[in-house]
Design a protein around this motif. Structure first.
Motif, PDB file in Angstrom:
ATOM      1  N   ALA A  55       8.002  23.922  22.198  1.00  0.00           N
ATOM      2  CA  ALA A  55       7.931  25.320  22.772  1.00  0.00           C
ATOM      3  C   ALA A  55       6.476  25.789  23.153  1.00  0.00           C
ATOM      4  CB  ALA A  55       8.504  26.483  21.625  1.00  0.00           C
ATOM      5  N   SER A  56       5.546  25.301  22.345  1.00  0.00           N
ATOM      6  CA  SER A  56       4.077  25.724  22.226  1.00  0.00           C
ATOM      7  C   SER A  56       3.278  25.029  21.933  1.00  0.00           C
ATOM      8  CB  SER A  56       4.068  27.441  21.778  1.00  0.00           C
ATOM      9  OG  SER A  56       2.785  27.710  21.853  1.00  0.00           O
ATOM     10  N   VAL A  57       2.040  25.001  22.350  1.00  0.00           N
ATOM     11  CA  VAL A  57       0.804  24.038  21.817  1.00  0.00           C
ATOM     12  C   VAL A  57       0.558  24.676  20.303  1.00  0.00           C
ATOM     13  CG1 VAL A  57      -0.371  23.687  23.949  1.00  0.00           C
ATOM     14  CG2 VAL A  57      -0.883  25.788  22.840  1.00  0.00           C
ATOM     15  N   ARG A  58       1.294  26.014  20.103  1.00  0.00           N
ATOM     16  CA  ARG A  58       0.739  26.202  18.447  1.00  0.00           C
ATOM     17  C   ARG A  58       1.749  25.521  17.630  1.00  0.00           C
ATOM     18  NH1 ARG A  58       0.894  32.523  19.048  1.00  0.00           N
ATOM     19  NH2 ARG A  58      -0.873  32.939  17.721  1.00  0.00           N
ATOM     20  N   ASP A  59       2.579  24.752  18.111  1.00  0.00           N
ATOM     21  CA  ASP A  59       3.657  23.740  17.235  1.00  0.00           C
ATOM     22  C   ASP A  59       2.849  22.482  16.883  1.00  0.00           C
ATOM     23  OD1 ASP A  59       5.204  25.660  17.841  1.00  0.00           O
ATOM     24  OD2 ASP A  59       6.729  24.625  19.059  1.00  0.00           O
ATOM     25  N   VAL A  60       1.700  22.225  17.404  1.00  0.00           N
ATOM     26  CA  VAL A  60       1.085  21.043  16.820  1.00  0.00           C
ATOM     27  C   VAL A  60      -0.360  21.307  16.221  1.00  0.00           C
ATOM     28  CG1 VAL A  60       1.803  19.505  18.721  1.00  0.00           C
ATOM     29  CG2 VAL A  60      -0.397  20.475  19.109  1.00  0.00           C
ATOM     30  N   MET A  61      -0.949  20.423  15.708  1.00  0.00           N
ATOM     31  CA  MET A  61      -2.216  20.803  14.849  1.00  0.00           C
ATOM     32  C   MET A  61      -3.494  20.144  15.774  1.00  0.00           C
ATOM     33  SD  MET A  61      -2.509  22.284  11.862  1.00  0.00           S
ATOM     34  CE  MET A  61      -4.059  21.455  11.065  1.00  0.00           C
ATOM     35  N   THR A  67       3.414  18.499  24.462  1.00  0.00           N
ATOM     36  CA  THR A  67       4.188  18.239  25.713  1.00  0.00           C
ATOM     37  C   THR A  67       4.935  19.838  26.008  1.00  0.00           C
ATOM     38  OG1 THR A  67       4.568  16.127  25.572  1.00  0.00           O
ATOM     39  CG2 THR A  67       5.692  17.147  27.195  1.00  0.00           C
ATOM     40  N   VAL A  68       4.574  20.478  26.550  1.00  0.00           N
ATOM     41  CA  VAL A  68       4.975  22.143  26.901  1.00  0.00           C
ATOM     42  C   VAL A  68       5.201  22.204  28.535  1.00  0.00           C
ATOM     43  CG1 VAL A  68       3.979  22.799  24.745  1.00  0.00           C
ATOM     44  CG2 VAL A  68       2.653  23.102  26.887  1.00  0.00           C
ATOM     45  N   GLU A  69       6.205  23.328  28.623  1.00  0.00           N
ATOM     46  CA  GLU A  69       6.532  23.665  29.988  1.00  0.00           C
ATOM     47  C   GLU A  69       5.676  25.301  29.863  1.00  0.00           C
ATOM     48  OE1 GLU A  69      10.167  25.139  32.690  1.00  0.00           O
ATOM     49  OE2 GLU A  69      10.631  23.585  31.270  1.00  0.00           O
ATOM     50  N   VAL A  70       5.012  25.204  31.025  1.00  0.00           N
ATOM     51  CA  VAL A  70       3.926  26.423  31.207  1.00  0.00           C
ATOM     52  C   VAL A  70       4.402  26.982  32.758  1.00  0.00           C
ATOM     53  CG1 VAL A  70       2.139  25.443  29.766  1.00  0.00           C
ATOM     54  CG2 VAL A  70       2.127  25.010  32.206  1.00  0.00           C
ATOM     55  N   THR A  71       3.873  28.344  32.781  1.00  0.00           N
ATOM     56  CA  THR A  71       3.616  28.957  34.066  1.00  0.00           C
ATOM     57  C   THR A  71       2.319  28.723  34.231  1.00  0.00           C
ATOM     58  OG1 THR A  71       5.444  30.356  33.558  1.00  0.00           O
ATOM     59  CG2 THR A  71       4.125  30.863  35.320  1.00  0.00           C
ATOM     60  N   VAL A  72       1.749  28.339  35.491  1.00  0.00           N
ATOM     61  CA  VAL A  72       0.476  28.114  36.021  1.00  0.00           C
ATOM     62  C   VAL A  72      -0.171  29.413  36.519  1.00  0.00           C
ATOM     63  CG1 VAL A  72      -0.934  26.900  37.588  1.00  0.00           C
ATOM     64  CG2 VAL A  72       1.152  25.840  36.804  1.00  0.00           C
ATOM     65  N   GLY A  73      -1.253  29.767  36.139  1.00  0.00           N
ATOM     66  CA  GLY A  73      -2.025  31.236  36.398  1.00  0.00           C
ATOM     67  C   GLY A  73      -2.995  30.767  37.437  1.00  0.00           C
ATOM     68  N   ASN A  74      -4.102  31.497  37.247  1.00  0.00           N
ATOM     69  CA  ASN A  74      -5.319  31.360  38.048  1.00  0.00           C
ATOM     70  C   ASN A  74      -6.116  30.106  37.879  1.00  0.00           C
ATOM     71  OD1 ASN A  74      -4.765  33.873  39.308  1.00  0.00           O
ATOM     72  ND2 ASN A  74      -5.947  34.994  37.819  1.00  0.00           N
ATOM     73  N   ILE A  87      -8.093  25.921  34.883  1.00  0.00           N
ATOM     74  CA  ILE A  87      -6.967  26.513  35.220  1.00  0.00           C
ATOM     75  C   ILE A  87      -6.222  27.186  34.018  1.00  0.00           C
ATOM     76  CG2 ILE A  87      -4.793  26.197  36.233  1.00  0.00           C
ATOM     77  CD1 ILE A  87      -5.716  23.402  37.506  1.00  0.00           C
ATOM     78  N   LEU A  88      -5.777  28.600  34.105  1.00  0.00           N
ATOM     79  CA  LEU A  88      -5.191  29.296  33.067  1.00  0.00           C
ATOM     80  C   LEU A  88      -3.463  28.782  33.061  1.00  0.00           C
ATOM     81  CD1 LEU A  88      -6.931  32.588  33.328  1.00  0.00           C
ATOM     82  CD2 LEU A  88      -7.449  30.851  31.892  1.00  0.00           C
ATOM     83  N   VAL A  89      -3.055  28.451  32.076  1.00  0.00           N
ATOM     84  CA  VAL A  89      -1.752  28.291  32.007  1.00  0.00           C
ATOM     85  C   VAL A  89      -1.133  29.191  30.795  1.00  0.00           C
ATOM     86  CG1 VAL A  89      -1.450  26.108  33.209  1.00  0.00           C
ATOM     87  CG2 VAL A  89      -1.718  26.321  30.457  1.00  0.00           C
ATOM     88  N   GLU A  90       0.261  29.466  30.725  1.00  0.00           N
ATOM     89  CA  GLU A  90       0.837  30.116  29.486  1.00  0.00           C
ATOM     90  C   GLU A  90       2.318  29.388  29.211  1.00  0.00           C
ATOM     91  OE1 GLU A  90       1.906  34.628  28.369  1.00  0.00           O
ATOM     92  OE2 GLU A  90       1.096  34.404  30.380  1.00  0.00           O
ATOM     93  N   ASP A  91       2.211  28.820  28.084  1.00  0.00           N
ATOM     94  CA  ASP A  91       3.752  28.554  27.673  1.00  0.00           C
ATOM     95  C   ASP A  91       4.321  29.738  26.931  1.00  0.00           C
ATOM     96  OD1 ASP A  91       3.018  28.776  24.883  1.00  0.00           O
ATOM     97  OD2 ASP A  91       2.052  26.792  24.765  1.00  0.00           O
ATOM     98  N   ALA A  92       5.508  29.242  25.888  1.00  0.00           N
ATOM     99  CA  ALA A  92       6.234  30.420  25.386  1.00  0.00           C
ATOM    100  C   ALA A  92       5.549  31.369  24.632  1.00  0.00           C
ATOM    101  CB  ALA A  92       7.563  29.924  24.878  1.00  0.00           C
ATOM    102  N   GLN A  93       4.463  31.098  23.953  1.00  0.00           N
ATOM    103  CA  GLN A  93       3.779  31.846  22.885  1.00  0.00           C
ATOM    104  C   GLN A  93       2.405  31.874  23.127  1.00  0.00           C
ATOM    105  OE1 GLN A  93       4.768  30.071  19.208  1.00  0.00           O
ATOM    106  NE2 GLN A  93       6.688  29.699  19.619  1.00  0.00           N
TER     107      GLN A  93
END
Length: 695
Positions: A55-61, A67-74, A87-93
């Motif tokens: 779900a998010s990069v927070r799920d790993v140490m 491996t995450v799905e993201v929305t690509v930002g600026n 490149i800024l990106v954002e996953d679910a969290q």
């Protein structure tokens, strides 16, 4: 068996034409020993990366792969040269940054368009409390996401080859696997739960978890077994071909052996009795004997060898015993002489030192059949050495003799039986890999009357104390070896180390200290040894030249300096130089503190056991097979798929299976035999294929 079977052609074509491989890349693959699609599919992944979608990069140490799905930002191009592109990106969290060095903006705009969704996979790192992913390994659109394996195999690489190239080419090569008939015994395959050959390869290249990469995974076991089976089949064919070569029946009536046994102060051990019977059985058959007698230091190989030599003499023939050095040949003579005297047979020594008249006299007696047993060095090979009727050749310490030399000695008589003795306890799996064409007799009991050797450890900081103890021991009439390590590769440095220790001990203990090392001319080395044997020198400082076979019963102390720099097998061999007389013996392992973990484990094992076979099993586990016998000079085959340390038990199964298959189907004509022929071609065992043709 005219040539490679057609069904294997796709595996033995060129690498070029596999996905992503052109002429240039094909050349690079040779760094991995890969020249054909067959070689490529035999390069198995050694680890894997978990690429499951999270779900998010927070799920790993961090630093770990996510491996995450993201929305690509600026996109934030670098303001000055040498800075990274972000490149800024954002996953679910979580919002985080992708970092690229030396990347082209237009390429990145295409790869990661602002506002779109992408699945990215790569190593997540924490930098000043900010999540970052430098250079993602994979960037995919959401509908391509399922092409990413949940668990991505990681391959060994060589210069110029990337993981992606390996994966692509291997994937393509796996589509070319032919459907081969089964060569494994159906019962064995069912019991072990192994997949078919092609399926095993596909599984090995698509691990689903770490367990699938372990040596005990069914697919890996199956592939290792195929390789060991091909190797053992080759050795079994060599053995069968050699057995077809007519042997001679050499049967003794036991009258000489009975005299020797009657004169012994003790009864032979069970292991000795068994080995003597196995050897006599081989000699009495009409096939040539090709047997390895493996015994630990002091297990009583001499008596077994003598029994075999006497069998040859009882049958009206002669025996020869060959040792790698003159010192050892002389010692064999001394050990055999009293036994020969009690049986009333004549033993003589022939070495490079015999010249002129003396040599001519011995050769005349040998050709006339007056000498029953001849002991010597490789001087026994020379053209003018002619036996009256040589029936048995015993060869000591085989790794000094190649197969070619074994054959040369075999040609000295018609169909000479061969017995090889080795004092190096090798774990069974390695013995089978190295000597699988031979039959094995093992001496795994100590004869009665052997006193155990007390082994202790001491730090070099206690050197003065050690020398004090030594002084007292010498004044009580005892003798000691003091072994200096080969510290450096360079002989001269080692020499100074031994020389310095010699001078230090001489200053403390006086003239009773001698020195022997590898740089001494042979005659001086012999003289130094002789002074020690006669007791004129009480302490012998030596580099490791005393490893094999030297026998000084009065020497009861062995000091090994810098013991941590020796291998287990070597320490065991050195320790075996004491404990040969009736006196209690000690071995002191001196080490330079601090001791590393492995070194400390090694030295403690030496302190706790004298069992060479246990030591060699541990040695194999600690150092690995190639290292243990020194692959360069070992004649040990290089295995691509099998791991001799972790799959040792498979070697025995493969040997008995190979021998049984040949016994049931000597020409490999049955359906399973035909499949086994394909296996030999697949594993490039050309030697076996040639022998099958001759046979």
């Amino acid at each position: 068996m005219s040539g490679r079977p057609e069904i294997l052609f796709p595996l033995f074509g060129a690498l070029e034409g596999l996905e992503g491989i052109g002429p240039k890349t094909a050349k690079l693959f040779s760094g991995l020993d890969v020249e054909t699609p067959r070689d490529l599919v035999f390069v198995l992944p050694h680890s894997g990366i978990d690429r499951r979608l999270r779900a998010s990069v927070r799920d790993v140490m961090p630093p770990e792969v996510a491996t995450v799905e993201v929305t690509v930002g600026n996109h934030l191009p670098p303001r000055q040269k040498g800075r990274p592109y972000r490149i800024l990106v954002e996953d679910a969290q979580q919002e985080f940054q992708l970092i690229f060095f030396r990347a082209r903006g237009d390429y990145l705009q295409k790869l990661l368009p602002t506002g779109e969704r992408r699945v990215i996979s790569g190593k997540v790192e924490m930098f000043d409390g900010i999540y970052q992913m430098p250079h993602p390994d994979h960037v995919l659109t959401p509908d391509e996401a399922d092409t990413l394996p949940q668990w991505e195999p990681v391959y060994p690489l060589t210069a110029g080859i990337t993981q992606r190239m390996m994966a692509k080419a291997t994937r393509d090569a796996l589509t070319r696997l032919p459907a081969l008939e089964e060569w494994i015994d159906p019962g064995q395959k069912a019991k072990a739960g192994w997949p078919d050959w092609a399926e095993a390869l596909r599984q090995a290249h698509a691990p689903g978890s770490a367990a699938d990469l372990s040596a005990s995974a069914p697919a890996r076991q199956r592939l290792a077994y195929d390789e060991l089976m091909a190797h053992q089949l080759t050795l079994a064919i060599a053995r069968a071909t050699q057995r077809k070569a007519a042997g001679r029946v050499t049967k003794g009536d036991g009258h000489l052996l009975r005299k020797v046994l009657a004169a012994l102060p003790y009864a032979p051990t069970g292991a000795q009795t068994r080995a003597i019977a196995e050897i006599a059985g081989d000699m009495a058959s009409d096939s040539r004997m090709n047997r390895l007698l493996q015994g630990d230091v002091g297990a009583g190989k001499t008596l077994v060898a003598m029994a075999a030599l006497l069998t040859a003499v009882e049958a009206g023939g002669q025996g020869a015993l060959m040792a790698p050095t003159e010192i050892l040949a002389r010692q064999h003579l001394e050990a055999l002489a009293p036994l020969a005297a009690s049986a009333g047979v004549r033993v003589e020594l022939l070495t490079g030192r015999d010249k002129g008249r003396e040599r001519a006299r011995k050769l005349g007696d040998l050709a006339g059949g007056m000498i029953d047993i001849l002991v010597g060095t490789h001087a026994l090979f020379q053209k003018d050495v002619v036996f009256h009727d040589l029936r048995l050749a015993v060869i000591d310490e085989q790794h000094r003799f190649g197969v070619a030399q074994r054959m040369a000695l075999g040609e000295k008589g018609s169909a000479v039986d061969i017995l090889v003795m080795t004092a190096t306890p090798i774990p069974r799996s390695l013995a089978l890999a190295q000597y699988g064409d031979m039959d094995l007799s093992m001496l795994d009991e100590k004869p009665p009357g052997r006193k155990p050797i007390v082994t202790s450890l001491a730090s070099t900081e206690r050197l003065d104390e050690v020398v004090g103890h030594l002084q007292r021991a010498i004044s009580e009439g005892r003798q000691a070896y003091w072994v200096c390590p080969l510290v450096e590769e360079s002989e001269t440095v080692n020499l100074t180390a031994a020389q310095a220790r010699f001078e230090y001990l001489r200053a403390r203990l006086g003239d009773a200290v001698g020195l022997v090392h590898g740089q001494l001319p042979p005659a001086e080395k012999d003289a130094a040894m002789a002074r020690f044997v006669s007791g004129e020198t009480r302490v012998l400082v030596a580099t490791t030249v005393i490893e094999v076979g030297v026998n000084v019963p009065n020497a009861t102390i062995m000091v090994i300096e810098r013991a941590e720099s020796f291998g287990l097998a070597q320490l065991h061999q050195l320790r075996g130089r004491v404990g040969r007389g009736s006196g209690a013996s000690t071995c002191l392992l001196l080490y330079d503190p601090p001791l590393g973990e492995t070194a400390s484990r090694r030295l403690k094992l030496m302190r706790d056991t004298e069992d060479g076979f246990r030591i060699s099993d541990e040695d194999l586990a600690m150092r690995g097979a190639g290292d243990m016998i020194g692959t360069a000079q070992s004649g040990l085959p290089r295995f691509r798929l099998a791991d001799l340390e972790r799959q040792a038990d498979l070697m025995q199964v493969a040997q008995s299976d190979a021998r049984k298959l040949l016994h049931d189907d000597p020409t490999l004509q049955s359906p399973r035999g035909q499949a086994a022929r394909v296996l030999l071609w697949l594993m490039e065992q050309d030697k076996a294929i040639r022998l099958m043709r001759i046979g």
